[in-house]
Design a protein around this motif. Structure first.
Motif, PDB file in Angstrom:
ATOM      1  N   ALA A 189       0.620  -1.153   0.014  1.00 27.47           N
ATOM      2  CA  ALA A 189       0.074  -0.089  -0.008  1.00 27.47           C
ATOM      3  C   ALA A 189       0.896   1.243   0.135  1.00 27.47           C
ATOM      4  CB  ALA A 189      -0.983  -0.103   1.326  1.00 27.47           C
ATOM      5  N   TYR A 190       1.807   1.199   0.742  1.00 27.49           N
ATOM      6  CA  TYR A 190       3.085   2.320   0.909  1.00 27.49           C
ATOM      7  C   TYR A 190       3.462   2.644  -0.583  1.00 27.49           C
ATOM      8  CZ  TYR A 190       6.645   5.541   2.256  1.00 27.49           C
ATOM      9  OH  TYR A 190       7.308   6.612   2.341  1.00 27.49           O
ATOM     10  N   LEU A 191       3.926   1.601  -1.022  1.00 28.82           N
ATOM     11  CA  LEU A 191       4.432   1.585  -2.603  1.00 28.82           C
ATOM     12  C   LEU A 191       3.510   2.082  -3.575  1.00 28.82           C
ATOM     13  CD1 LEU A 191       6.831   1.234  -4.598  1.00 28.82           C
ATOM     14  CD2 LEU A 191       6.051  -1.154  -4.914  1.00 28.82           C
ATOM     15  N   ALA A 192       2.270   1.694  -3.217  1.00 28.18           N
ATOM     16  CA  ALA A 192       1.293   2.130  -4.379  1.00 28.18           C
ATOM     17  C   ALA A 192       0.982   3.490  -4.149  1.00 28.18           C
ATOM     18  CB  ALA A 192       0.007   1.375  -4.302  1.00 28.18           C
ATOM     19  N   GLY A 193       0.920   4.206  -2.842  1.00 26.11           N
ATOM     20  CA  GLY A 193       0.838   5.429  -2.520  1.00 26.11           C
ATOM     21  C   GLY A 193       1.821   6.423  -3.125  1.00 26.11           C
ATOM     22  N   ARG A 194       3.189   5.957  -2.999  1.00 26.18           N
ATOM     23  CA  ARG A 194       4.298   6.718  -3.324  1.00 26.18           C
ATOM     24  C   ARG A 194       4.147   6.886  -4.998  1.00 26.18           C
ATOM     25  NH1 ARG A 194       8.698   7.261   0.186  1.00 26.18           N
ATOM     26  NH2 ARG A 194       9.755   8.190  -1.861  1.00 26.18           N
ATOM     27  N   VAL A 195       3.908   5.692  -5.666  1.00 19.88           N
ATOM     28  CA  VAL A 195       3.498   5.707  -7.210  1.00 19.88           C
ATOM     29  C   VAL A 195       2.428   6.710  -7.834  1.00 19.88           C
ATOM     30  CG1 VAL A 195       2.980   4.454  -9.280  1.00 19.88           C
ATOM     31  CG2 VAL A 195       4.594   3.630  -7.590  1.00 19.88           C
ATOM     32  N   GLY A 196       1.350   6.620  -6.986  1.00 22.93           N
ATOM     33  CA  GLY A 196       0.114   7.434  -7.237  1.00 22.93           C
ATOM     34  C   GLY A 196       0.514   8.923  -6.955  1.00 22.93           C
ATOM     35  N   ASP A 197       0.982   9.126  -5.695  1.00 20.50           N
ATOM     36  CA  ASP A 197       1.653  10.636  -5.653  1.00 20.50           C
ATOM     37  C   ASP A 197       2.493  11.112  -6.607  1.00 20.50           C
ATOM     38  OD1 ASP A 197       0.025  10.394  -3.328  1.00 20.50           O
ATOM     39  OD2 ASP A 197       1.740  10.093  -1.751  1.00 20.50           O
ATOM     40  N   GLY A 311      -2.745   7.911 -11.373  1.00 21.21           N
ATOM     41  CA  GLY A 311      -2.421   8.264  -9.863  1.00 21.21           C
ATOM     42  C   GLY A 311      -3.469   7.471  -8.951  1.00 21.21           C
ATOM     43  N   ARG A 312      -4.713   7.716  -9.492  1.00 20.29           N
ATOM     44  CA  ARG A 312      -6.022   6.976  -8.808  1.00 20.29           C
ATOM     45  C   ARG A 312      -5.849   5.555  -8.841  1.00 20.29           C
ATOM     46  NH1 ARG A 312      -8.907  11.616 -10.988  1.00 20.29           N
ATOM     47  NH2 ARG A 312      -9.548  10.716 -12.707  1.00 20.29           N
ATOM     48  N   ALA A 313      -5.448   5.286  -9.954  1.00 17.92           N
ATOM     49  CA  ALA A 313      -5.380   3.583 -10.220  1.00 17.92           C
ATOM     50  C   ALA A 313      -4.298   2.954  -9.254  1.00 17.92           C
ATOM     51  CB  ALA A 313      -5.050   3.169 -11.762  1.00 17.92           C
ATOM     52  N   ALA A 314      -3.090   3.701  -9.059  1.00 14.28           N
ATOM     53  CA  ALA A 314      -2.275   3.362  -8.268  1.00 14.28           C
ATOM     54  C   ALA A 314      -2.676   2.820  -6.876  1.00 14.28           C
ATOM     55  CB  ALA A 314      -0.995   4.074  -8.310  1.00 14.28           C
ATOM     56  N   HIS A 315      -3.436   4.287  -6.235  1.00 14.37           N
ATOM     57  CA  HIS A 315      -3.774   4.311  -5.104  1.00 14.37           C
ATOM     58  C   HIS A 315      -4.860   3.314  -4.872  1.00 14.37           C
ATOM     59  CE1 HIS A 315      -2.306   8.760  -4.889  1.00 14.37           C
ATOM     60  NE2 HIS A 315      -1.900   8.178  -3.867  1.00 14.37           N
ATOM     61  N   GLN A 316      -5.787   3.272  -6.013  1.00 14.94           N
ATOM     62  CA  GLN A 316      -6.813   2.058  -5.706  1.00 14.94           C
ATOM     63  C   GLN A 316      -6.371   0.845  -5.450  1.00 14.94           C
ATOM     64  OE1 GLN A 316     -10.265   2.654  -8.145  1.00 14.94           O
ATOM     65  NE2 GLN A 316     -10.900   0.703  -8.118  1.00 14.94           N
ATOM     66  N   LEU A 317      -5.129   0.238  -6.395  1.00 17.47           N
ATOM     67  CA  LEU A 317      -4.471  -0.885  -6.196  1.00 17.47           C
ATOM     68  C   LEU A 317      -3.954  -1.047  -4.844  1.00 17.47           C
ATOM     69  CD1 LEU A 317      -3.601  -3.443  -7.877  1.00 17.47           C
ATOM     70  CD2 LEU A 317      -1.399  -2.091  -8.606  1.00 17.47           C
ATOM     71  N   GLY A 318      -3.339  -0.066  -4.086  1.00 20.04           N
ATOM     72  CA  GLY A 318      -2.749  -0.207  -2.841  1.00 20.04           C
ATOM     73  C   GLY A 318      -3.805  -0.551  -1.561  1.00 20.04           C
ATOM     74  N   GLU A 319      -5.242  -0.119  -2.225  1.00 20.23           N
ATOM     75  CA  GLU A 319      -6.259  -0.376  -1.226  1.00 20.23           C
ATOM     76  C   GLU A 319      -7.021  -1.524  -1.411  1.00 20.23           C
ATOM     77  OE1 GLU A 319      -8.614   3.015  -2.091  1.00 20.23           O
ATOM     78  OE2 GLU A 319      -7.453   4.539  -0.912  1.00 20.23           O
ATOM     79  N   SER A 320      -6.598  -2.593  -2.363  1.00 20.41           N
ATOM     80  CA  SER A 320      -7.458  -3.758  -2.827  1.00 20.41           C
ATOM     81  C   SER A 320      -6.706  -4.864  -2.145  1.00 20.41           C
ATOM     82  CB  SER A 320      -7.112  -3.744  -4.203  1.00 20.41           C
ATOM     83  OG  SER A 320      -5.675  -4.059  -4.711  1.00 20.41           O
ATOM     84  N   GLY A 321      -5.949  -4.771  -1.083  1.00 22.50           N
ATOM     85  CA  GLY A 321      -5.242  -5.872  -0.613  1.00 22.50           C
ATOM     86  C   GLY A 321      -6.288  -6.278   0.767  1.00 22.50           C
ATOM     87  N   SER A 322      -5.799  -7.103   1.483  1.00 27.32           N
ATOM     88  CA  SER A 322      -6.567  -7.816   2.509  1.00 27.32           C
ATOM     89  C   SER A 322      -6.913  -6.490   3.676  1.00 27.32           C
ATOM     90  CB  SER A 322      -5.772  -8.813   3.445  1.00 27.32           C
ATOM     91  OG  SER A 322      -4.667  -8.313   4.045  1.00 27.32           O
TER      92      SER A 322
END
Length: 388
Positions: A189-197, A311-322
């Motif tokens: 999730a942190y990696l996804a947030g950095r890519v999205g940011d 950016g939204r796709a990356a953030h959403q990918l970080g939120e799609s885990g458990s």
């Protein structure tokens, strides 16, 4: 302490503050801070138990090897502890046998020691021993010089090693780390947030007038840092998988052995960061073009919207885990990837009709559009929410 607030005293103060924060986090709730604290506590307990037992059963000359072995045996996971323990035991046993054979057959001489070390060093290259391979010549040298190459001393040394391994493995198995994927979830999730940011930050700057040299340099540094972060994230995911192997708590919690979805997300985010790095390179080149102000409205402003979709796709990918919040899912218009693809198609069509006839102009903006499309495709292939 120097005037700038640095120096030995300041460094010690910072380290104490960091340790205090980690201790507070360990007491507050589950996490790597608590796991690290428990690992240290059970290492100390197992080492003391090994020393006490070896001191009671064995000669003082070899008893110290028991707690020393315990320190080597206890690792962060049950699987790694067992793996390192049998490798160390094999290496020590091989060294003890070599010392006893050479000592009893050729006596305790300098020439005997030289040949012994040559043989031990050759055998230490055995791949199954892994990082413990150097224990073969070290143990052989110690048993030969201190124990005179005697079988009795070697047997006592091996017994001390067995006691140390036994105490260590008992502590590791009985107090096995919890089976969870929390750290892997947070890391992805942190990696996804950095890519999205990064994508969102570039888009915001384009809407505000476009980047200068300082902005593109900062984006470039961030894109480079994402490479290292992706490797660290993958290592965290692999550690989560290893934590489940041979862990007795898995039988109770039913933890999964494979985190294939996490690996897929890390790969997608890593590839998307490569495409964003290429986008930054193209924007840096575009910033220096003479006709850039006139073209900002034709291409760069709509392109900012495309980057926002990434950016939204990356953030959403970080939120799609458990750890995803309840109700997390695609946007009503089909999700950021679907929306981004529509925007990319519209932008490509508009760019062909717009006045983009300056030399080298369309290849530049075409490359930017291609990189953005590839980033969307990489994110779409990742395990995650229903993108379409």
């Amino acid at each position: 302490m120097r005037k700038d607030g640095t120096g030995p005293v300041h460094a010690v103060t910072v380290r104490v503050a960091v340790l205090r924060d980690r201790l507070r986090q360990a007491v507050r709730g589950p996490g790597w801070e608590r796991e690290d604290l428990l690992l240290q506590l059970k290492t100390v307990a197992a080492a003391v138990a090994a020393w006490s037992l070896a001191s009671w059963l064995l000669a003082p000359g070899v008893a110290t090897f028991a707690p020393f072995t315990t320190l080597l045996a206890i690792q962060g996971t049950v699987h790694r502890s067992i793996q390192q323990s049998w490798r160390y035991l094999a290496a020590v046993t091989l060294g003890v046998v070599l010392a006893a054979v050479f000592g009893s057959a050729a006596g305790r001489t300098a020439w005997t020691l030289a040949v012994l070390l040559l043989v031990a060093l050759a055998l230490s290259r055995a791949q199954p021993l892994g990082a413990q391979r150097l224990q073969v010549p070290v143990t052989a040298l110690f048993a030969f010089s201190t124990g005179n190459g005697e079988w009795d001393y070697g047997a006592g040394l091996a017994a001390a090693v067995l006691i140390g391994i036994g105490c260590g493995l008992v502590a590791v198995v009985v107090l096995a780390p919890a089976v969870h994927h929390r750290d892997a979830d947070r890391s992805v999730a942190y990696l996804a947030g950095r890519v999205g940011d990064l994508a969102a930050g570039v888009a915001r700057n384009l809407r505000e007038g476009g980047p200068g040299e300082a902005e593109t340099r900062a984006w470039w540094d961030e894109a480079q840092a994402l490479r290292t972060m992706a490797r660290q994230t993958r290592a965290t995911v692999e550690l989560g998988e290893e934590n489940v192997r041979l862990n007795p708590r898995r039988l109770v919690s039913g933890g999964l052995l494979s985190l294939s979805d996490h690996h897929g997300r890390v790969t997608a985010l890593e590839r998307a960061s490569y495409q964003l790095e290429s986008v930054v390179r193209g924007l840096d080149y575009a910033a220096g073009r003479e006709n850039r102000p006139a073209l900002a409205g034709d291409f760069l402003l709509p392109f900012a919207g495309l980057l926002e979709d990434i950016g939204r796709a990356a953030h959403q990918l970080g939120e799609s885990g458990s750890a995803a919040p309840a109700g997390a899912g695609p946007d009503p218009d089909g999700g950021p990837v679907a929306g981004g693809r529509r925007r990319a198609a519209e932008l490509a069509g508009n760019s062909r009709r717009a006045d983009l006839r300056a030399p080298g102009e369309w290849p530049l903006y075409g490359a930017l559009l291609t990189d953005a499309r590839r980033a969307l495709d990489d994110l779409a292939r990742a395990p995650g929410p229903p993108w379409t």
